[in-house]
Design an enzyme around this catalytic site. Sequence first.
Site, short mmCIF file in Angstrom:
data_model
loop_
_atom_site.label_atom_id
_atom_site.label_comp_id
_atom_site.label_asym_id
_atom_site.label_seq_id
_atom_site.Cartn_x
_atom_site.Cartn_y
_atom_site.Cartn_z
N LYS A 38 16.15 -29.73 33.48
CA LYS A 38 16.98 -30.84 32.83
C LYS A 38 17.93 -31.19 34.09
O LYS A 38 18.72 -30.29 34.88
CB LYS A 38 17.70 -30.62 31.96
CG LYS A 38 18.72 -31.62 31.16
CD LYS A 38 19.26 -30.98 30.14
CE LYS A 38 20.16 -32.12 29.20
NZ LYS A 38 20.88 -31.67 27.82
N SER B 289 19.78 -34.67 23.95
CA SER B 289 20.05 -35.14 25.27
C SER B 289 18.93 -34.73 26.38
O SER B 289 18.56 -35.19 27.26
CB SER B 289 21.44 -34.91 25.88
OG SER B 289 21.64 -33.56 26.29
N SER C 45 21.03 -30.31 21.72
CA SER C 45 20.09 -30.91 22.84
C SER C 45 18.84 -30.54 23.01
O SER C 45 18.27 -31.34 23.77
CB SER C 45 21.25 -31.39 23.80
OG SER C 45 22.07 -32.47 23.39
#
Lengths: 64, 469
Positions: free
Chosen positions: B82, B157, B181
């Site tokens: 990420k 996210s 997330s």
Amino acid sequence: MRHSKTAFREVVAALGLPASDEELDLLWEMVADLHDQTDGLRRYLIERSGGDPLTGHATLNGAE
Amino acid sequence: MDTTLTLAFSSVAAVAGLYRRGEASPVDLTRLLLERINHLNPQLHAFITVAGDSALDDAEEAVRRLRRGDPGPLVGIPMAVKDSIPTKGIRTTANSRVLEDWVPARDAFAVERLRAAGAVILGKTNLNEFGWSIPRDDDLCPPPRNPWNPGLAAIGSSSGSGAAVAAGLSTAALGTDGGGSVRLPAGQMGLVGFKATHALVSRGGVLHAGTIGDVGALARTVEDAALLLDALASYDPDDPDAEPRGQVDHVRALNQDARGVRIGVPASYIGEIPVEPDIRAAFDAALADMTRLGALVVPVDLPGLEHARAANLVALVAEHYATHETLLGPRWDRYGRSARLYSSMGAFLSAADYLRAKEIGRLVRQDVDAAFSEVDVLAMPTSPVVTAEAARQPGAHRRGINASFTAPFNLTGHPAFSVPCGISAVGLPIGLQLVGRHYDESTLLRIAHAYEQATAWHAMRPKDPAVVP
């Protein structure tokens, strides 16, 4: 910390956030939602600590 | 599925086995995935930055390690990271123009662990800007699409990490989880996703870790999750919340079945949340499956969860503002149109609001710990809604309603896994969340693995012809 909309605009400006009018309106709504949440949390803690929900007279540990 | 596609969608454990038997090579798999990224990423927006050259270097080093007989299960395993997790020498943007050109000089601790284990870092995956916004097409990188239905958005996210693994672009991925997330995209994209006990996986170096966020991983199987947790969990004195603990072999937990495991269901809380019918049906079916496996399903009363959801939101908003306070004004136009407002909200919280939120976390942790004297794990849906579009209705999103089942356990620090448990009418997977005692990931892995082995949900793949020709 709730503010009138006029005061809210002044705080945003004082913080140096160059928000447009449209952004100010959106942020105002978002902050109002957030304050609904914080109000609920305050009430929950008062109730849970055995405090007075009308006066809000309680500390985090339930001690007067 | 042809052989190439089978390899692209193989688990970490399966790929490691192929390597050991000399039936696949890290260089070949890395090339295959880079080709798939090149072909599919313009549609899916899973990656912000692809590190092709360094990934091939990593793969060649992995070949040398394998030749030396290195038995590590992550040697040569392609991983996506990420883009809020810094990577040495690889641009890290958090999907914000504020950091558009930042190339970190150091890896985050979790990335160091992956590299030490021999993983191949393919690149950096997309996310809601700084992990906290409603994604927009004019973001630095447009929002990821869901490989299960590219007409729909991938939820965040860690949306790019989920899309990358679900689309066969990476074998597994790192994400971060401050309110769900990792678990929410895992649930919505047919993956296993976890956040361990708070700070068991170091947050060292990660953007916006604060006091609540954790590093987690998204994978295709429970076994892969155990392998990744074994590699990632290590004491880091630079993480202020970390506790020194002995190393645990989480893979061993997979050898046990579910008989006798007591599963607590906070039925009253679930009943208060507007859970979509497809999700409710999948959840009820999963509980029935686990009962057939010998687990005992019992109701538990946890009225504090609703307040923990709200308190987690308040704490996140406050900590997010603290991070961005000095940048917001001077770089207002560099923030996306949603992120700049989400980052500003915390200016209107008081210190008392923040302290109350943290106190509620302490109290609800006590409640959940008390429930764990009666049960071994808690079960609930991962998300109340199927699509990211439903989750991102502005009024609900900024109150954190989509994170009703995930966020409470960020605030309390309990470990939580999402495992696939169904598929909705719109073709998107549905996740089941299992929550455990602090530092008892093994019991979670045990019940999750037993459930996985008794069902076929984890074996499903997207059917979109652009993703799986």
